[in-house]
Design a protein around this motif. Structure first.
Motif, mmCIF file in Angstrom:
data_model
loop_
_atom_site.group_PDB
_atom_site.id
_atom_site.type_symbol
_atom_site.label_atom_id
_atom_site.label_comp_id
_atom_site.label_asym_id
_atom_site.label_seq_id
_atom_site.Cartn_x
_atom_site.Cartn_y
_atom_site.Cartn_z
ATOM 1 N N ARG A 145 0.862 -1.192 0.000
ATOM 2 C CA ARG A 145 0.000 0.000 0.000
ATOM 3 C C ARG A 145 0.890 1.232 0.000
ATOM 4 N N VAL A 146 0.734 2.049 -1.039
ATOM 5 C CA VAL A 146 1.567 3.239 -1.199
ATOM 6 C C VAL A 146 0.758 4.471 -0.843
ATOM 7 N N LEU A 147 1.273 5.247 0.090
ATOM 8 C CA LEU A 147 0.586 6.445 0.557
ATOM 9 C C LEU A 147 0.542 7.511 -0.521
ATOM 10 N N LYS A 148 -0.561 8.242 -0.532
ATOM 11 C CA LYS A 148 -0.679 9.371 -1.452
ATOM 12 C C LYS A 148 -0.221 10.613 -0.717
ATOM 13 N N VAL A 149 0.832 11.236 -1.219
ATOM 14 C CA VAL A 149 1.362 12.453 -0.619
ATOM 15 C C VAL A 149 1.219 13.554 -1.641
ATOM 16 N N SER A 150 0.585 14.656 -1.257
ATOM 17 C CA SER A 150 0.376 15.766 -2.174
ATOM 18 C C SER A 150 1.690 16.481 -2.434
ATOM 19 N N PRO A 151 1.971 16.835 -3.711
ATOM 20 C CA PRO A 151 3.182 17.581 -4.003
ATOM 21 C C PRO A 151 3.041 19.017 -3.531
ATOM 22 N N PRO A 152 4.158 19.752 -3.361
ATOM 23 C CA PRO A 152 4.074 21.164 -3.000
ATOM 24 C C PRO A 152 3.250 21.928 -4.027
ATOM 25 N N ALA A 153 2.661 23.052 -3.635
ATOM 26 C CA ALA A 153 1.741 23.805 -4.482
ATOM 27 C C ALA A 153 2.386 24.274 -5.778
ATOM 28 N N ASP A 154 3.699 24.499 -5.804
ATOM 29 C CA ASP A 154 4.343 25.003 -7.010
ATOM 30 C C ASP A 154 4.705 23.907 -8.008
ATOM 31 N N LEU A 155 4.447 22.635 -7.659
ATOM 32 C CA LEU A 155 4.709 21.542 -8.573
ATOM 33 C C LEU A 155 3.408 21.064 -9.204
ATOM 34 N N PRO A 156 3.444 20.640 -10.485
ATOM 35 C CA PRO A 156 2.216 20.131 -11.099
ATOM 36 C C PRO A 156 1.765 18.849 -10.417
ATOM 37 N N SER A 157 0.458 18.697 -10.246
ATOM 38 C CA SER A 157 -0.094 17.505 -9.611
ATOM 39 C C SER A 157 -0.161 16.368 -10.612
ATOM 40 N N PRO A 158 0.159 15.151 -10.170
ATOM 41 C CA PRO A 158 -0.038 14.008 -11.059
ATOM 42 C C PRO A 158 -1.533 13.774 -11.248
ATOM 43 N N SER A 159 -1.890 13.076 -12.322
ATOM 44 C CA SER A 159 -3.306 12.836 -12.566
ATOM 45 C C SER A 159 -3.910 12.093 -11.392
ATOM 46 N N ALA A 160 -5.100 12.521 -10.987
ATOM 47 C CA ALA A 160 -5.764 11.903 -9.833
ATOM 48 C C ALA A 160 -6.319 10.559 -10.253
ATOM 49 N N SER A 161 -5.811 9.514 -9.653
ATOM 50 C CA SER A 161 -6.271 8.176 -9.959
ATOM 51 C C SER A 161 -6.177 7.338 -8.701
ATOM 52 N N PRO A 162 -7.241 6.591 -8.355
ATOM 53 C CA PRO A 162 -7.183 5.799 -7.141
ATOM 54 C C PRO A 162 -6.269 4.592 -7.243
ATOM 55 N N SER A 163 -5.909 4.201 -8.464
ATOM 56 C CA SER A 163 -5.057 3.030 -8.602
ATOM 57 C C SER A 163 -3.674 3.459 -9.043
ATOM 58 N N PRO A 164 -2.661 2.618 -8.786
ATOM 59 C CA PRO A 164 -1.302 2.984 -9.164
ATOM 60 C C PRO A 164 -1.129 3.028 -10.666
ATOM 61 N N ALA A 165 -0.183 3.846 -11.120
ATOM 62 C CA ALA A 165 0.106 3.929 -12.539
ATOM 63 C C ALA A 165 0.631 2.576 -12.994
ATOM 64 N N PRO A 166 0.138 2.078 -14.132
ATOM 65 C CA PRO A 166 0.577 0.753 -14.568
ATOM 66 C C PRO A 166 2.049 0.758 -14.942
ATOM 67 N N ALA A 167 2.746 -0.292 -14.550
ATOM 68 C CA ALA A 167 4.147 -0.435 -14.923
ATOM 69 C C ALA A 167 4.214 -0.962 -16.339
ATOM 70 N N ALA A 168 5.292 -0.663 -17.019
ATOM 71 C CA ALA A 168 5.450 -1.152 -18.382
ATOM 72 C C ALA A 168 5.506 -2.678 -18.351
ATOM 73 N N ALA A 169 4.724 -3.295 -19.240
ATOM 74 C CA ALA A 169 4.697 -4.759 -19.277
ATOM 75 C C ALA A 169 6.055 -5.273 -19.714
ATOM 76 N N SER A 170 6.488 -6.307 -19.070
ATOM 77 C CA SER A 170 7.811 -6.844 -19.357
ATOM 78 C C SER A 170 7.852 -8.318 -18.984
ATOM 79 N N SER A 171 8.525 -9.086 -19.807
ATOM 80 C CA SER A 171 8.675 -10.497 -19.465
ATOM 81 C C SER A 171 9.977 -10.728 -18.727
ATOM 82 N N SER A 172 10.802 -9.692 -18.659
ATOM 83 C CA SER A 172 12.029 -9.803 -17.885
ATOM 84 C C SER A 172 12.061 -8.667 -16.892
#
Length: 199
Positions: free
Chosen positions: A127-154
């Protein structure tokens, strides 16, 4: 001394806040399972309990170490995590020393894909905590699920020094993971402010 109380207060406040920001920006490397690593039937190791005692943040690194002839790591969705279904993983890791960087907040589910391993408890919910970035940094897209990792077989292997978790890349970061950072900063700040007014 040449410094006014206002200048001393400003300097002390800036120092305390700088220290606090350094601790917030720290990255930790976690060896999953600590000394036991990632394996079926690890004595006295419950991966659920192990993960529940940690405070994972975006940017932290998970390291899975295991015998690649005996195991692997699969990132799966929640239903497949509960069912120990290894048929459709999001990502498969099989190097024996997989280093996975956490890319976003939410839950990351990992299981062993070897028959019978997940059913005996070789699975972990990070479980990864959601920490808000400082006000002067752009916010990542709001999504309740983690960003998908690039699919890889290795997998990628770690170039980091691995030791029992957590390992800090910054000596000041030690305070962040065990909750002492904020308390230390506030205590130091109050000490400096009270000392300024007693002068």
């Amino acid at each position: 001394m040449g410094f006014t109380k206002e200048v001393m207060l400003f300097l002390s406040t800036t120092t305390v806040l700088s220290f606090f920001m350094i601790t917030l920006g720290a990255t930790f490397v976690y060896k999953v399972g600590d000394d036991a690593g990632w394996k079926m039937g690890s004595a006295n190791l419950d991966y659920h309990t192990w993960a529940a005692k940690k405070f994972f943040h975006v940017g932290d690194i998970l390291v899975f170490q295991y015998d690649r002839a005996q195991d692997n790591v699969l990132r799966v969705n929640l239903p497949n995590y509960h069912k120990c279904n290894a048929a459709n993983p999001i990502t498969t890791y099989s190097s024996g020393n997989d280093s996975i960087t956490i890319r976003g907040p939410g839950h990351y589910y990992y299981i062993s894909g070897f028959p019978g391993h997940c059913q005996t408890g070789q699975k972990i919910d990070v479980r990864v905590l959601k920490v808000s970035p400082p006000a002067d940094l752009p916010s990542p897209s709001a999504s309740p699920s983690p960003a998908p990792a690039a699919a890889s077989s290795s997998s990628t292997t770690s170039a980091h020094l691995i030791a029992p978790s957590p390992i800090s890349k910054s000596s000041a970061a030690l305070f962040t993971n065990n909750g002492l950072g904020l308390g230390l900063c506030l205590t130091l700040f109050m000490f400096v402010v009270s000392a300024d007014y007693l002068l």
